[in-house]
Enzyme design. Sequence first.
Site, PDB file in Angstrom:
ATOM      1  N   CYS A   3       0.817  -1.043  -0.035  1.00 33.14           N
ATOM      2  CA  CYS A   3      -0.051  -0.110   0.231  1.00 33.14           C
ATOM      3  C   CYS A   3       1.000   1.268  -0.154  1.00 33.14           C
ATOM      4  O   CYS A   3       0.713   1.981  -0.880  1.00 33.14           O
ATOM      5  CB  CYS A   3      -0.975   0.014   1.317  1.00 33.14           C
ATOM      6  SG  CYS A   3      -2.041  -1.480   1.340  1.00 33.14           S
TER       7      CYS A   3
HETATM    8  N1  LIG Z   1      -2.506  -6.550   1.542  1.00 35.29           N
HETATM    9  C1  LIG Z   1      -3.063  -5.613   2.280  1.00 35.29           C
HETATM   10  O1  LIG Z   1      -2.917  -5.423   3.418  1.00 35.29           O
HETATM   11  C2  LIG Z   1      -3.982  -4.521   1.606  1.00 35.29           C
HETATM   12  C3  LIG Z   1      -4.508  -3.411   2.429  1.00 35.29           C
HETATM   13  C4  LIG Z   1      -5.379  -2.679   1.696  1.00 35.29           C
HETATM   14  C5  LIG Z   1      -5.783  -2.849   0.392  1.00 35.29           C
HETATM   15  N2  LIG Z   1      -5.244  -3.689  -0.246  1.00 35.29           N
HETATM   16  C6  LIG Z   1      -5.440  -3.694  -1.778  1.00 35.29           C
HETATM   17  O2  LIG Z   1      -6.185  -4.912  -1.967  1.00 35.29           O
HETATM   18  C7  LIG Z   1      -5.869  -5.309  -3.385  1.00 35.29           C
HETATM   19  C8  LIG Z   1      -5.421  -6.631  -3.293  1.00 35.29           C
HETATM   20  O3  LIG Z   1      -4.199  -6.862  -2.361  1.00 35.29           O
HETATM   21  P1  LIG Z   1      -3.772  -8.243  -2.034  1.00 35.29           P
HETATM   22  O4  LIG Z   1      -2.734  -7.842  -0.869  1.00 35.29           O
HETATM   23  O5  LIG Z   1      -4.843  -9.139  -1.431  1.00 35.29           O
HETATM   24  O6  LIG Z   1      -2.950  -8.807  -3.007  1.00 35.29           O
HETATM   25  P2  LIG Z   1      -2.526 -10.603  -3.432  1.00 35.29           P
HETATM   26  O7  LIG Z   1      -1.508 -10.563  -4.274  1.00 35.29           O
HETATM   27  O8  LIG Z   1      -2.420 -11.062  -2.053  1.00 35.29           O
HETATM   28  O9  LIG Z   1      -3.687 -11.186  -4.001  1.00 35.29           O
HETATM   29  C9  LIG Z   1      -4.310 -10.991  -5.196  1.00 35.29           C
HETATM   30  C10 LIG Z   1      -4.916 -12.237  -5.807  1.00 35.29           C
HETATM   31  O10 LIG Z   1      -5.631 -12.132  -6.785  1.00 35.29           O
HETATM   32  C11 LIG Z   1      -5.177 -13.078  -7.846  1.00 35.29           C
HETATM   33  N3  LIG Z   1      -5.667 -12.582  -8.976  1.00 35.29           N
HETATM   34  C12 LIG Z   1      -4.780 -11.719  -9.933  1.00 35.29           C
HETATM   35  N4  LIG Z   1      -5.320 -11.643 -11.253  1.00 35.29           N
HETATM   36  C13 LIG Z   1      -6.648 -12.260 -10.930  1.00 35.29           C
HETATM   37  C14 LIG Z   1      -7.699 -12.612 -12.011  1.00 35.29           C
HETATM   38  N5  LIG Z   1      -7.808 -11.903 -13.223  1.00 35.29           N
HETATM   39  N6  LIG Z   1      -8.707 -13.294 -11.575  1.00 35.29           N
HETATM   40  C15 LIG Z   1      -8.699 -13.769 -10.421  1.00 35.29           C
HETATM   41  N7  LIG Z   1      -7.732 -13.635  -9.425  1.00 35.29           N
HETATM   42  C16 LIG Z   1      -6.712 -12.900  -9.768  1.00 35.29           C
HETATM   43  C17 LIG Z   1      -3.853 -13.632  -7.541  1.00 35.29           C
HETATM   44  O11 LIG Z   1      -3.507 -14.678  -7.978  1.00 35.29           O
HETATM   45  C18 LIG Z   1      -3.831 -13.247  -5.923  1.00 35.29           C
HETATM   46  O12 LIG Z   1      -4.180 -14.690  -5.258  1.00 35.29           O
HETATM   47  C19 LIG Z   1      -4.649  -4.324  -4.010  1.00 35.29           C
HETATM   48  O13 LIG Z   1      -5.620  -3.422  -4.585  1.00 35.29           O
HETATM   49  C20 LIG Z   1      -4.142  -3.851  -2.638  1.00 35.29           C
HETATM   50  O14 LIG Z   1      -3.643  -2.398  -2.771  1.00 35.29           O
HETATM   51  C21 LIG Z   1      -4.267  -4.771   0.307  1.00 35.29           C
END
Ligand SMILES: NC(=O)c1ccc[n+]([C@@H]2O[C@H](COP(=O)([O-])OP(=O)(O)OC[C@H]3O[C@@H](n4cnc5c(N)ncnc54)[C@H](O)[C@@H]3O)[C@@H](O)[C@H]2O)c1
Length: 448
Positions: free
Chosen positions: A286
């Site tokens: 983030c």
């Molecule tokens: N991790 C955090 O603490 C956090 C906090 C707030 C916001 N976010 C936001 O949330 C979003 C997701 O982050 P995250 O940490 O969960 O990411 P991550 O990489 O852990 O997970 C994303 C998942 O999406 C899957 N994916 C990618 N493309 C895909 C598709 N076309 N169809 C289906 N699945 C698909 C990937 O295989 C992965 O498992 C981001 O925008 C991030 O900025 C994350």
Amino acid sequence: MKAATALPVTELKHKLETRQARIGIVGMGYVGLPLALLFSGEGFRVTGFDIAADKVATLNAGRSYIVRILPEAVVEAQKAGFRATADYAEIAAMDAVVICVPTPLDEHHQPDLSYVTGTVEAIAPHIHEGQLIVLESTTYPGTTEEVVAPLLESGNAHGLRVARGADEAGVHVAFSPEREDPGNDTVDRRDIPKVVGGCGRAASEMAAALYGTIFRRVVPVSSPAVAEMTKLLENIYRCVNIALVNELKQLCLRMGIDIHEVIDAAKTKPFGFQAFYPGPGLGGHCIPIDPFYLSWKAREFDFRTRFIELAGEVNTAMPYFVLDQLAAALNERAKNFKGSKVLVLGVAYKRDIDDLRESPALTIIELLRKKGAEVAYNDPYFPTVGRGRKYDLNMTSAPLDHLEEYDAVLIVTDHSSYDYAKIVREAQLVIDTRNATRGIDSPKIVRC
Ligand SMILES: NC(=O)c1ccc[n+]([C@@H]2O[C@H](COP(=O)([O-])OP(=O)(O)OC[C@H]3O[C@@H](n4cnc5c(N)ncnc54)[C@H](O)[C@@H]3O)[C@@H](O)[C@H]2O)c1
């Protein structure tokens, strides 16, 4: 296609109340999987969509790939009907779909929305009237209206539109930012208020009803853009304040003042001050990334986001500052980087989590290697570190014994499982970038 209903809000509310609503979560990562488990815990039948076949197989086998999510939690969710799949055709059976896919920056430091657009293009042929689609991925204001909604409309063969008017038929689209703070056990996830902004009133109400089943408070705002900007404001606020303390830390070091003592004293003020702490640089998905989504969008409006740029500059320089401090400490001992053995303690981007993304430890290891140091690392959460987005380190976590063999032990991540007193006792030199050794008095410690 389902028959048109003038009352999608009432219909979804009823299905939510009776737990008949089918919920699909796209992206089974750090955000999507815990969210799926929250809905499952409330008795919903949840389907998790992911393109990663190994994640789908792991979840369907009742296991987990995120340390803080126990396999038992996945098994418990399975009892409520949870399954994972890579088959987007199953989107058609969902009443609500939440998208939680990555939103990184590309190599030119610009928003890479390819995961979002890839997902939306893949689900568009399977969406139906009265369905709710919510984007949770952090992104610039305008994404839901300008990118997601048009792709949903152009990607389905039924001419389905995004509903905007109160009684308009169509698919309902909203944005709701994720606010999780990994590793923070002080706030129950249900107690983190959930902001929602829909493309129309019905979408907002539907999103509020959906999240109202798992969050104690929902905060509706007037549009997806307001919800998107809210998330960015929260993260930019952190990024700028961390840069401020990182800069003041460097000044305090020159002045012989302990910045941590200053922060501890300042935070006794009961209003108008929130404590932020200096460190070796920003990490995680983030804070190092999200502000640049806004800087990029601001250019469209002929506007420069100077606070973001300055904070980025200060925070990006922190790993180099740590290296300078280490070089000075080695120099004091008539040593230099070349041939020195350095143990990096902690590679996760913050304490007690199993997330390596954008970790400053990776930059520090890479810089040390370039300078000819012999680098090892230890991290209880990462037995190995292989290929990442930027680095290909190919390393295995070193045991925590024979610390005296290293010229320096560099604390980058202050995991709570480390015995810092023992580390200081055994090491020749400890560079502490996290104030992990507070309370320990030793000439071997350099705090920076
Ligand atoms: N991790 C955090 O603490 C956090 C906090 C707030 C916001 N976010 C936001 O949330 C979003 C997701 O982050 P995250 O940490 O969960 O990411 P991550 O990489 O852990 O997970 C994303 C998942 O999406 C899957 N994916 C990618 N493309 C895909 C598709 N076309 N169809 C289906 N699945 C698909 C990937 O295989 C992965 O498992 C981001 O925008 C991030 O900025 C994350």
